[in-house]
Design an enzyme around this catalytic site. Structure first.
Site, PDB file in Angstrom:
ATOM      1  N   ASP A  98       0.875  -1.168   0.000  1.00 25.52           N
ATOM      2  CA  ASP A  98       0.000   0.000   0.000  1.00 25.52           C
ATOM      3  C   ASP A  98       0.920   1.227   0.000  1.00 25.52           C
ATOM      4  OD1 ASP A  98      -2.064   1.768   0.006  1.00 25.52           O
ATOM      5  OD2 ASP A  98      -3.137   0.860   1.682  1.00 25.52           O
TER       6      ASP A  98
HETATM    7  C1  BGC Z   1      -4.907   3.438  -0.056  1.00 24.85           C
HETATM    8  C2  BGC Z   1      -4.996   2.425  -1.183  1.00 24.85           C
HETATM    9  C3  BGC Z   1      -4.801   3.123  -2.498  1.00 24.85           C
HETATM   10  C4  BGC Z   1      -3.457   3.824  -2.483  1.00 24.85           C
HETATM   11  C5  BGC Z   1      -3.128   4.547  -3.782  1.00 24.85           C
HETATM   12  C6  BGC Z   1      -3.639   4.283  -0.138  1.00 24.85           C
HETATM   13  O1  BGC Z   1      -3.685   5.328   0.759  1.00 24.85           O
HETATM   14  O2  BGC Z   1      -4.933   2.772   1.175  1.00 24.85           O
HETATM   15  O3  BGC Z   1      -6.234   1.774  -1.142  1.00 24.85           O
HETATM   16  O4  BGC Z   1      -4.888   2.210  -3.544  1.00 24.85           O
HETATM   17  O5  BGC Z   1      -3.464   4.796  -1.441  1.00 24.85           O
HETATM   18  O6  BGC Z   1      -3.920   5.671  -3.964  1.00 24.85           O
END
Ligand code: BGC
Length: 805
Positions: free
Chosen positions: A229
């Site tokens: 993530d």
């Molecule tokens: C979120 C993810 C997301 C990623 C990219 C993170 O803060 O938890 O779900 O895909 O950002 O935007």
């Protein structure tokens, strides 16, 4: 390995550099070596490709795309084929926008109705969530690109989201929090999977060998790439060793040097790097050609129509007294509620799509065939009392046959980065409902919310329709349901408790401290309500129709169940048949019953159909912590077929051979778990289930201290930073608009400074900041300065070497 030739051409530094991103949403590419860069983009309910300044919180605008209904909505269709259609269309838009990896679907377990991201997830039930997510993945990947199911795993709250430690017993982990991921991996072969921010039982998910190696890769046979993530990497080297392929977003040269040092010191081997690189190159070559060959356009009107159909098929009719719905053509309707004009159709954060167009109830009204006597906003969206707005709405209601009251949660209530503080709809909306009922009892409430809410107010309306967060075409879909053009067939994919105090994780959700104790164990959602005998407001699987269905002639074997469903009403409709498995005489404690199959059947008025639901390897199994394996308790099981988890219409008994494993709970005192009354499990019993002492929960001053915990530091400078953030956060709550940036920073650990600043801050500098926080302000400052100089020089040298690759 598939890519040995190309791997042999790269030196160790080039290889290590490929294992982290180049930009917020791009990987590194080496032109000379023939390694193209690819783009990853959110997300779960539409494409969020940021062509300009990129961020991971949905702050800067993205390229317009279709905003499909969110996962909470489509889950209520109980239709993986519909999920597949939505996934296919999202994947098509992604490929058209040159996106190789679409970051979704999200399938974390809805442990508590207060999780700020529940709207992005499918269900409290792993079987339903897994089946829906698998549909999405099949659809997305049919375009040749990759889906990225997320967030693996046990990521069910937003508070301290990048540094909280989910503590749970192995059986609960396997049965509740991993089964959905197991289904998605085995049934749809995603090319990537996103590791979650949190720790699981003391180890970050992204470097957790148990999750990534033992379970994901060895047990389930996942061969794709694990993507962190955004900012979720803690120890990059351990991540690489334990199965994490690509660190995102762009940690800069420091992450490359971390891997080089780890190989030199023997912490990891070059073979570990090569193994991850092989996974990454396979992903890149697999998706790159598909993206290059894809058309750059898509049929936006067709996707809008699909979004509308998906929303309509997911709408849940919760109440319909006196058959007030559907509304006949020409009915005089007073349209009341701010949400009729400005819909709430998606959630805030990284999933937020820049919608191509947005329908509203008022905007679509002309096609409904209903007569509108007027519109009144009725209430202040952010909950402030407004007597004038209320009086205007009450006056309008008197002129109508029916009042259509659009209620819901406002934008601040549900957002990535922030858990809800209660399950309530704003009291000014409830007050308005009461006032309207006094002048016109024919009230239809249309509810927009991404999670369950308390509904004690529902006795003031005759009809209640849940549209969840219906996407850009949700308003038209709602009118289709209200007028009977579509007969509602959606059923709740989560239980709606009467009150938050009834929920099983009530005392163990989003508390202070670093750990989150999953004390309720297996008893999440209906598994709790039914075992403990707590009546919810609306049970899991519940939803009404404009017609009625009869169930008959059940036949069951351990392999499947068949029955006849008859449409006994006078209009066409669809019924979602649910199959629950129960073992009332179980020796090994288990929830009263669990969903193990479902089917949706479309029936004309008076029509009957034979429905068959297969039972698979998950139907009778449980995780045995003594044998560390899936086992089956032998004996008789009830196969219960129902229209909701509470409305069981038919039951058959089957006999299943057991695996003869020993009872892992023999001789242990687990009365709360045996009876399912898990709201107040005492420490000793929780430790017995966990098999170890409850882990330490105190805040420590280290790389993983969050900015929101800096008040616990020993540095006035850190206190000041905390104060500023805290003040900004409080101001944003008061304003009613989530300030995602501040929320993110508040819950962000210090380490993330080195992960989210495109290489400007190194881990060495973070260590200087930690010294500062410990009170060594002078040494800390000097360390930060020296490390900053070193980082700048080394980064420039590294990037210049990589430019020639
Ligand atoms: C979120 C993810 C997301 C990623 C990219 C993170 O803060 O938890 O779900 O895909 O950002 O935007």
């Amino acid at each position: 390995m598939k890519n040995t030739e190309i791997i042999a051409k790269l030196n160790l530094e080039q290889k290590c550099a490929l294992l982290s991103g180049a930009g917020t949403f791009t990987t590194r590419g080496y032109q000379k070596a023939g390694v193209p860069a690819i783009t990853l983009s959110d997300g779960p309910n539409g494409v969020r490709k940021q062509a300009g300044a990129a961020d991971h919180l949905g702050l800067n605008p993205s390229v317009p795309a279709t905003c499909f209904p969110t996962a909470v909505t489509v889950a209520c269709s109980w239709d993986p084929d519909l999920g597949e259609e939505v996934g296919k269309a999202m994947g098509e838009e992604a490929a058209a926008q040159e996106v190789a990896v679409l970051l979704g679907p999200g399938l974390n377990t809805k442990r508590s109705p207060l999780c700020g991201r529940d709207f992005e997830y499918f269900s409290e039930d792993p079987y339903l969530a897994g089946k829906m997510a698998a549909g999405y993945v099949r659809g997305i990947q049919s375009n040749g690109i990759a889906a990225c199911p997320k967030h693996f795993a046990v990521n069910s709250q937003e508070l301290r989201r990048m540094a909280s430690d989910s503590v749970l017993d192995e059986r609960t982990l396997r049965e509740i929090y991993l089964t959905g991921f197991e289904i998605v991996v085995k049934e749809s072969a995603p090319k990537t999977i996103m590791s979650s921010y949190n720790l699981v039982n003391g180890t970050y998910a992204n470097e957790n060998a148990h999750l990534l190696q033992d379970i994901l890769r060895r047990d389930w046979g996942f061969t794709g790439a694990v993507v962190t993530d955004w900012g979720g990497s803690n120890d990059h080297a351990l991540g690489v060793k334990n199965g994490s392929t690509l660190e995102m977003p762009a940690p800069g040269g420091d992450a490359v040097r971390e891997l080089l040092t780890a190989v030199k010191s023997g912490k990891i081997t070059e073979a570990d790097v090569d193994a991850r690189l092989d996974e990454l190159l396979t992903l890149i070559y697999d998706t790159y050609a598909a993206v290059q060959n894809h058309s750059r356009s898509f049929d936006a009107d067709a996707h809008h129509a699909l979004a509308r159909r998906a929303a309509a098929e997911s709408t849940v009719l919760l109440k319909n007294e006196d058959s007030l719905l559907p509304l006949a053509a020409g009915t005089k309707v007073a349209v009341i509620g701010d949400f009729a004009e400005t819909p709430r159709y998606q959630g805030a954060g990284s999933s937020a799509v820049n919608s191509i167009k947005i329908d509203s109830l008022l905007g679509c009204w002309a096609e409904s065939g209903l007569e509108q006597v007027g519109f009144a906003a009725g209430f202040d969206r952010q909950g402030k009392p407004d007597a004038a707005k209320q009086a205007e709405a009450v006056a309008l209601a008197q002129k109508a046959d029916v009042v259509l009251l659009c209620m819901g949660l406002d934008e601040i209530k549900e957002s990535e980065g922030l858990d809800r503080s209660d399950m309530c709809v704003a009291s000014n909306q409830i007050e308005l409902l009461r006032a309207l009922q006094k002048v016109n009892p024919n009230i239809v409430v249309v509810l927009s919310a991404g999670a369950s809410v308390e509904t004690s107010w529902a006795n003031h309306c005759k009809a209640l329709v849940y549209g969840a967060l219906g996407g850009q075409a949700g308003a038209g879909a709602m009118l289709d349901v209200l007028t009977g053009k579509v007969n509602p067939s959606g059923k709740l994919a989560e239980s709606w408790a009467k009150a938050y105090s009834d929920t099983p994780a009530r005392d163990n959700f989003a508390g202070d401290g670093r750990t989150v104790q999953y004390r309720e164990g297996l008893y999440v959602g209906y598994r709790y309500y039914q075992t403990a005998g707590v009546a919810p407001a609306y049970p899991f699987g519940f939803g009404l129709s404009y017609t009625t269905f009869a169930y008959s002639d059940v036949k069951a074997t351990p392999q499947g169940v068949s029955l006849t469903v008859t449409n006994t009403g006078d209009c066409e409709g669809a019924e979602i048949v649910q199959v629950y498995i129960a073992k009332p005489d179980a020796k090994i404690f288990r929830p009263a019953q669990e969903l193990k199959g479902f089917a949706k059947v479309q029936l004309a008025a008076g029509e009957s159909k034979r429905v068959t639901v297969a039972l698979d390897d998950k139907a009778f199994r449980y995780w045995n912590t003594m044998t560390n394996a899936w086992e089956v308790e032998g004996g008789s099981y009830e196969v219960r077929v129902g229209a909701s988890c509470e409305d069981i219409r038919l039951t058959a008994v089957v006999t299943v051979a057991g695996t003869g494993a020993p009872n892992p709970y023999e001789g242990k005192s687990l009365p709360h778990y045996t009876g399912g009354k898990v709201q107040n499990v005492p420490d000793a019993e929780w430790e017995t289930l966990l098999g170890r002492p409850i882990p330490d929960d105190t805040v420590k001053i280290d790389r993983n201290m969050t900015l929101g915990e800096l008040n616990h530091s020993r540095s006035p400078l850190c206190w000041l930073i905390w104060l500023v953030l805290h003040t900004l956060l409080t101001a944003s709550y008061k304003k009613g608009q989530p300030n995602l940036n501040v929320m993110f920073q508040y819950n962000m650990p210090l380490r993330a400074l080195a992960k989210m600043t495109s290489g400007a801050i190194s881990m060495g500098m973070v260590d200087g900041i930690v010294l500062e926080a410990k009170g060594f302000w002078f040494i800390g400052l000097i360390k930060v300065i020296l490390e900053a100089i070193k980082n700048t020089i080394l980064n420039a040298q590294l990037e210049s070497r990589l430019r020639n690759s």
